[in-house]
Design a protein around this motif. Structure first.
Motif: not given
Ligand SMILES: Cc1ncc(C[n+]2csc(CCOP(=O)(O)OP(=O)(O)O)c2C)c(N)n1
Length: 582
Positions: A471, A476, A497
């Motif tokens: 992500f 995200c 992330v």
């Protein structure tokens, strides 16, 4: 097939038709208009996976279709339920993914009369699907489902929508009761006329529904590329000195054929670039697979075969293929085969089957060894440069080094889902998908927000596989709420992330060209704590040295059935400088 069974109500007819197609799960967000479909599906053993946004349900169904070759199913309620799916539907359409979307609708007799969530859904949805079917009769429910599965798969695959008004879905006694109540007991001429009209309306709705006939599934055969075009390609290859094969997502339409397509590709002996869903086709490493400097290779090649790859922006509109080169396009779509460049040979049909049949005719083995070696040498030089960039130390995590570590950590059966900008583009450069169908990205629509839904579908379709979501921190945000879904349904995804506190892919060019970062700045948000709030595990990583242990820790948590989010504080790099997103 003939189901030949009696049904308690229309919702059960839909569920039985799904069961007859072998559908294992339905992705949904509930609504009163579709309740009978959901309860009947559950009663028939179909897993109903409820998520927090209708777009997620369609993204999940899309992932199922791509990974299994069998249409994925989403069911959403009328009005806003359906309109919420539009971006995901369009994404599936452009990615040629066979999704069956079942949408609710207001009761037939109340449509256009101000009923709850009643809008004319066809003009909104029809442009994004291969077929939009509006149902008016209970007897048509099951055949419509069977037909939707066939239409979604045949030719160029894509989404199909069936609109099921709520009064087709409940049992006849209940519906006649509703209509009788609406008709009232008045004795005026108007009252009696309305009662006559409504009775006739209900009779029409249920006409033929007592016949014990089920849905007849139409067999869909994949389109075969003509033999003459395969023979012509074999002749062109016999003359070629520097052939190049580019394989794209569409070549993986027949997901079950991935093994034979990989074997055929290896046997052809042509250096190959893999893109989109074809990434991973030859495993992590293969002597024929070239990963870098595709533009140069295309410029040098004298015979380019595009298997399931259109000359769109991802291939620079075909500009780098020499005019003098023999261009061969194998594609299910005649339009796509000719997009921006007219091929010398257009083999219209399934690109995966094209490769299989071509390999049966051509066995050049080592003919292009030197050409392949020169491309590999360039690849190795580039890898050495990347290695050097991966070790640069900064204040936080080096994204290139991070993906080198992820590439070492991810399991042999991992599915990698890509959702973001620069972080994802860096991943696609560095991380090597392990096996066929081990990589999912949005495709040509470039939609941010696919990640959570794709991961949900991937985990449902391949429960034994590790599912990673890569992500961007911006991306995200769309799907973070689905950690709730992952927790409730014990979907153990591992999300990483890339937190650089910006929508970097946009900021990079905007700041350079317009000298203003307005709207591209984010914060170093504690995304791992958000995941924890939903009951998942959260891990924060701020230094390079923490990365390997954090990734192993995350894998360990996922193995216990718990989803986990790793929030990775990134350093800025100029790795992607110069690439623009238009
Ligand atoms: C639905 C949608 N909205 C906007 C965009 C435009 N867009 C493309 S890349 C990007 C930035 C992505 O940022 P992030 O996910 O944080 O990844 P990064 O580039 O920072 O690595 C944006 C906004 C898009 N592709 N899709």
């Amino acid at each position: 097939m003939q189901t030949g069974q009696s049904h308690t109500h229309g919702g059960d007819r839909v569920a039985a038709a799904l069961e007859a197609q072998g559908v294992p799960f339905v992705f949904t967000l509930c609504g009163g208009h579709i309740s009978p479909i959901l309860t009947a599906s559950k009663a028939r053993g179909i897993r109903v996976i409820d998520c927090r946004d209708e777009a997620t349900a369609v993204f999940a169904a899309d992932a199922v279709a791509r990974l299994t070759g069998i249409p994925g199913v989403a069911a959403v309620t009328a009005g806003p339920g359906l309109t919420n799916t539009i971006t995901a539907l369009k994404n599936a359409q452009l990615a040629q993914s066979a999704v069956v979307l079942i949408g609710g609708a207001a009761p037939t007799a109340l449509q256009g009369r101000g009923a709850l969530q009643d809008i004319d859904q066809r003009p909104l949805i029809a442009p994004h699907v291969k077929r939009f079917t509006k149902l008016r009769r209970v007897a048509d429910l099951a055949p419509a489902v069977a037909e939707a599965f066939a239409v979604a798969r045949e030719g160029v695959p894509g989404p199909v929508c069936i609109e099921c008004p709520v009064d087709l879905l409940y049992d006849e006694t209940t519906i006649r009761g509703w209509y009788a109540e609406a008709a009232g007991k008045g004795t005026s001429i108007v009252d009696r006329a309305r009662r006559w009209y409504l009775t006739r309306h209900v009779d029409n709705m249920f006409a033929g529904s007592d016949r014990r006939t089920g849905a007849r599934a139409r067999t869909v055969h994949p389109p075969l590329p003509p033999d003459a075009r395969i023979a012509a390609t074999a002749s062109a290859l016999a003359k070629a000195e520097r052939p190049l094969l580019v394989i794209g997502s569409q070549a993986m339409s027949l997901a079950g054929e991935a093994g034979p397509i990989a074997a055929a590709t290896a046997q052809l002996g042509i250096p190959v670039y893999l893109s989109g869903m074809a990434r991973g086709l030859l495993g992590r490493e293969h002597p024929l697979q070239i990963r870098h400097a595709r533009r140069n290779a295309l410029r040098e090649s004298d015979c380019v075969i595009l298997a399931g790859v259109p000359c769109d922006f991802r291939l620079d509109y075909g500009r780098h293929i020499r005019r003098a080169a023999t261009l061969i396009a194998a594609n299910r779509s005649s339009r796509e085969a000719r997009l921006n460049r007219r091929p010398a040979i257009a083999a219209i049909g399934d690109a995966g089957l094209f490769l299989e049949r071509l390999a049966a005719k051509v066995a050049h083995g080592t003919k292009w060894r030197e050409w392949t070696a020169s491309l590999r040498k360039r690849d190795l030089d580039r890898e050495a440069e990347i290695d050097a960039q991966a070790t640069v130390q900064g204040e936080h995590v080096n994204p290139i080094g991070f993906f080198r570590a992820l590439d070492r950590a991810a399991g042999g059966d991992a599915i990698l889902v890509a959702d973001g900008g620069d972080f994802v583009a860096t991943a696609s450069y560095i991380v090597r998908p392990r096996a066929p169908l081990g990589w999912l990205d949005p495709g040509v629509f470039g939609t941010l927000g696919v990640g959570a839904g794709f991961a949900l579908g991937a985990a449902a379709a391949r429960p034994q596989s590790e599912v990673w979501i890569i992500f961007g921190d911006g991306a995200c945000g769309y799907g973070l709420v689905e950690f709730d879904t992952f927790v409730r349904h014990r979907i153990p995804v591992i999300a990483v992330v890339g937190n650089d506190a910006a929508w970097t892919q946009i900021a990079r060019e905007q700041v350079k060209m317009l000298k203003d970062d307005v709207s591209t700045v984010l914060a170093r948000t504690d995304y791992h704590k958000v995941a924890e709030g939903f009951g998942a595990a959260g891990i924060l990583v701020t230094k390079n040295t923490e990365v390997p242990a954090a990734l192993e820790h995350a894998r360990g948590i996922a193995r216990t059935g718990r989803p986990v989010l790793v929030n990775v504080w990134l350093d800025r790099t100029d790795f992607r400088a110069g690439s623009i997103s238009m």
